[in-house]
Scaffold this active site. Structure first.
Site, PDB file in Angstrom:
ATOM      1  N   LYS A 138       0.835  -1.219   0.000  1.00 17.56           N
ATOM      2  CA  LYS A 138       0.000   0.000   0.000  1.00 17.56           C
ATOM      3  C   LYS A 138       0.865   1.263   0.000  1.00 17.56           C
ATOM      4  O   LYS A 138       0.436   2.311  -0.460  1.00 17.56           O
ATOM      5  CB  LYS A 138      -0.936   0.023   1.220  1.00 17.56           C
ATOM      6  CG  LYS A 138      -1.995  -1.050   1.197  1.00 17.56           C
ATOM      7  CD  LYS A 138      -3.278  -0.625   0.493  1.00 17.56           C
ATOM      8  CE  LYS A 138      -4.215  -1.802   0.353  1.00 17.56           C
ATOM      9  NZ  LYS A 138      -5.436  -1.607  -0.347  1.00 17.56           N
ATOM     10  N   LYS A 229      -1.849  -5.917  -8.937  1.00 10.34           N
ATOM     11  CA  LYS A 229      -3.185  -6.511  -8.905  1.00 10.34           C
ATOM     12  C   LYS A 229      -4.242  -5.468  -9.255  1.00 10.34           C
ATOM     13  O   LYS A 229      -4.036  -4.265  -9.053  1.00 10.34           O
ATOM     14  CB  LYS A 229      -3.473  -7.171  -7.561  1.00 10.34           C
ATOM     15  CG  LYS A 229      -3.900  -6.257  -6.458  1.00 10.34           C
ATOM     16  CD  LYS A 229      -4.438  -7.086  -5.297  1.00 10.34           C
ATOM     17  CE  LYS A 229      -4.924  -6.138  -4.201  1.00 10.34           C
ATOM     18  NZ  LYS A 229      -6.120  -6.559  -3.543  1.00 10.34           N
ATOM     19  N   LYS A 232      -9.622  -1.540  -6.718  1.00 15.17           N
ATOM     20  CA  LYS A 232     -10.712  -0.561  -6.809  1.00 15.17           C
ATOM     21  C   LYS A 232     -10.198   0.863  -6.793  1.00 15.17           C
ATOM     22  O   LYS A 232     -10.732   1.739  -7.430  1.00 15.17           O
ATOM     23  CB  LYS A 232     -11.628  -0.695  -5.584  1.00 15.17           C
ATOM     24  CG  LYS A 232     -12.548  -1.834  -5.582  1.00 15.17           C
ATOM     25  CD  LYS A 232     -13.380  -1.755  -4.301  1.00 15.17           C
ATOM     26  CE  LYS A 232     -13.172  -2.957  -3.412  1.00 15.17           C
ATOM     27  NZ  LYS A 232     -12.105  -2.878  -2.445  1.00 15.17           N
TER      28      LYS A 232
HETATM   29  N1  AQP Z   1      -7.234  -8.370  -7.985  1.00 19.55           N
HETATM   30  C1  AQP Z   1      -7.847  -9.249  -7.228  1.00 19.55           C
HETATM   31  N2  AQP Z   1      -7.968 -10.535  -7.639  1.00 19.55           N
HETATM   32  C2  AQP Z   1      -8.627 -11.443  -6.854  1.00 19.55           C
HETATM   33  N3  AQP Z   1      -9.192 -11.138  -5.655  1.00 19.55           N
HETATM   34  C3  AQP Z   1      -9.096  -9.872  -5.229  1.00 19.55           C
HETATM   35  N4  AQP Z   1      -9.540  -9.246  -4.118  1.00 19.55           N
HETATM   36  C4  AQP Z   1      -9.175  -7.946  -4.166  1.00 19.55           C
HETATM   37  N5  AQP Z   1      -8.500  -7.685  -5.293  1.00 19.55           N
HETATM   38  C5  AQP Z   1      -8.418  -8.860  -5.968  1.00 19.55           C
HETATM   39  C6  AQP Z   1     -10.325  -9.880  -3.060  1.00 19.55           C
HETATM   40  O1  AQP Z   1     -11.510  -9.090  -2.887  1.00 19.55           O
HETATM   41  C7  AQP Z   1     -11.887  -9.142  -1.511  1.00 19.55           C
HETATM   42  C8  AQP Z   1     -12.247  -7.751  -1.045  1.00 19.55           C
HETATM   43  O2  AQP Z   1     -11.083  -6.947  -1.105  1.00 19.55           O
HETATM   44  P1  AQP Z   1     -10.999  -5.621  -0.264  1.00 19.55           P
HETATM   45  O3  AQP Z   1     -11.933  -4.631  -0.798  1.00 19.55           O
HETATM   46  O4  AQP Z   1     -11.219  -5.923   1.157  1.00 19.55           O
HETATM   47  O5  AQP Z   1      -9.530  -5.111  -0.351  1.00 19.55           O
HETATM   48  P2  AQP Z   1      -8.395  -5.244  -1.390  1.00 19.55           P
HETATM   49  O6  AQP Z   1      -7.900  -6.644  -1.434  1.00 19.55           O
HETATM   50  O7  AQP Z   1      -7.380  -4.214  -1.039  1.00 19.55           O
HETATM   51  O8  AQP Z   1      -9.144  -4.897  -2.758  1.00 19.55           O
HETATM   52  P3  AQP Z   1      -8.821  -3.795  -3.816  1.00 19.55           P
HETATM   53  O9  AQP Z   1      -9.793  -3.934  -4.906  1.00 19.55           O
HETATM   54  O10 AQP Z   1      -7.360  -3.832  -4.170  1.00 19.55           O
HETATM   55  O11 AQP Z   1      -9.156  -2.463  -3.035  1.00 19.55           O
HETATM   56  P4  AQP Z   1      -8.226  -1.226  -2.735  1.00 19.55           P
HETATM   57  O12 AQP Z   1      -7.932  -0.605  -4.050  1.00 19.55           O
HETATM   58  O13 AQP Z   1      -9.045  -0.344  -1.854  1.00 19.55           O
HETATM   59  O14 AQP Z   1      -7.003  -1.739  -2.035  1.00 19.55           O
HETATM   60  C9  AQP Z   1     -10.747  -9.778  -0.736  1.00 19.55           C
HETATM   61  O15 AQP Z   1     -11.114 -11.089  -0.349  1.00 19.55           O
HETATM   62  C10 AQP Z   1      -9.607  -9.807  -1.720  1.00 19.55           C
HETATM   63  O16 AQP Z   1      -8.814 -10.975  -1.536  1.00 19.55           O
END
Ligand code: AQP
Length: 366
Positions: A138, A229, A232
């Site tokens: 992050k 990856k 969002k």
């Molecule tokens: N790229 C990904 N591929 C597969 N699984 C994913 N997850 C997130 N990105 C991927 C899974 O989605 C669930 C919810 O994720 P989250 O919102 O709690 O946080 P994150 O993993 O940090 O997701 P993002 O989309 O990357 O959000 P931001 O941009 O805010 O950091 C989790 O179960 C995660 O494994």
């Protein structure tokens, strides 16, 4: 599935019962309201949550939380966060989560999550936290960064560093037995089990270790930077396919996806990350459940344009209906339906969490 011992613990519970049943299956997972969910969130988590609603075990309880406290580890604009929480809940409903079968709530509506986080923090190891990769990624740091490296202490906030302790509390406060998450969360679930060991060692066997359910789908990568990856909060809208995108938006994003100059299909995530990611996306929506390597074999004589066309069609058809339902849920009863779902879910989640907290407060002498 591992068999759970039935623990019977003699304490006064809010309902007047004196025993806390810990034998039933409890599913917990969460999603941050940092933007509209994308196909990575869908394949890695939400779709698995919907499947778990079909579990024939009648006693199975499911809790899915919009984890807004986690979202503020990155600074958020308050009106936008409020809106995104509602949108995330609408997206969960649109993908098939049913408030009659699952408890849906905002994390901040249940103060027991933060209360247990503090208690777990008192037995959690900062050495273990310092080795975790999420705070490093992050902050855009290498996975080998240590707390002692120059500048780290100035940029690392306590909330981001201790994020896994709150995540452990989210799970343990609901006595979750099963936690379905994407592959990137494996390390955090290990840490949650470590929190159980530390707490139970200090205060007795009151918390139970959860099992992780890792989605069979691969981690989905950014369409524009396939070494990163899909996220969002990525500022580049072309990097993600959102589950609420229109067919035209999906087409444009897939066609603009970064690939390479070799005009054939093969699966090799290290040498061909862009093409391999497209195969990963195709595999999410493949009705025969083929993995990316199997799909690459079938498509070995096709061009990259053919592959992009197949990915576009598969994503459009796989996400069909979600956008319309999402818009419908957001506007239902002039927006009050979403608030009602959340209020009802929060009430049930508070009740369930309180049962754990009665025990935990008693065990710790609070
Ligand atoms: N790229 C990904 N591929 C597969 N699984 C994913 N997850 C997130 N990105 C991927 C899974 O989605 C669930 C919810 O994720 P989250 O919102 O709690 O946080 P994150 O993993 O940090 O997701 P993002 O989309 O990357 O959000 P931001 O941009 O805010 O950091 C989790 O179960 C995660 O494994």
């Amino acid at each position: 599935m591992h068999s759970l011992r039935r623990l019977t613990i003699g304490v006064s519970l809010p309902s007047g019962r004196r025993t806390l049943s810990t034998s039933s299956k409890v599913v917990f997972s969460g999603i941050q309201p940092t933007g509209t969910p994308h196909i990575g969130n869908y394949a890695g988590a939400i779709r698995e949550w919907v499947k778990l609603q079909h579990d024939p075990d009648e006693n199975c309880r499911r809790f899915f939380s919009v984890v807004d406290l986690h979202a503020i580890t990155n600074s958020q604009y308050a009106p936008q966060l409020r809106q995104r929480k509602r949108e995330t809940l609408a997206a969960l409903l649109a993908t098939g989560l049913d408030p009659k079968k699952s408890v849906l709530f905002y994390q901040s509506s249940v103060p027991a999550h933060t209360e247990l986080m503090w208690i777990l923090s008192c037995t959690a190891s900062t050495g273990y936290l310092s080795r975790m990769t999420q705070w490093k990624s992050k902050l855009g740091l290498s996975p080998h960064t240590s707390l002692q490296d120059g500048g780290v202490k100035a940029s690392l906030k306590l909330g981001l560093f201790s994020y896994p302790v709150l995540q452990a509390a989210d799970i343990l406060v609901h006595r979750a037995t099963h936690v379905p998450v994407g592959d990137d969360q494996r390390q955090h679930l290990e840490f949650a089990r470590e929190c159980v060991t530390n707490f139970n060692h200090a205060y007795g066997p009151h918390l139970r270790p959860p099992q992780t359910i890792i989605s069979s789908s691969r981690r989905i990568m950014s369409l524009q930077q396939p070494a990163k990856k899909m996220s969002k909060s990525d500022v580049d809208p072309k990097s993600c396919i959102l589950i609420t995108d229109t067919p035209e938006e999906i087409r444009r994003k897939v066609m603009a996806a970064l690939t390479d100059s070799m005009n054939f299909v093969s699966f090799d995530p290290d040498a061909r990350p862009g093409v391999s990611n497209l195969l990963g996306i195709l595999s999410i929506f493949d009705s025969s459940g083929r993995d990316p390597a199997q799909l690459a074999k079938v498509l070995e004589n096709r061009s990259l344009m053919d592959l992009k066309q197949l990915v576009t069609d598969a994503a459009i058809s796989g996400l069909q209906g979600i956008r319309q339902r999402y818009i419908g849920f957001l506007s239902a009863d002039e927006g009050k339906y979403i608030d009602w779902v959340e209020a009802e879910g929060a009430r049930r989640a508070r009740e369930n969490a309180e049962e754990t907290m009665v025990l935990v407060r008693q065990a710790t002498g609070l």
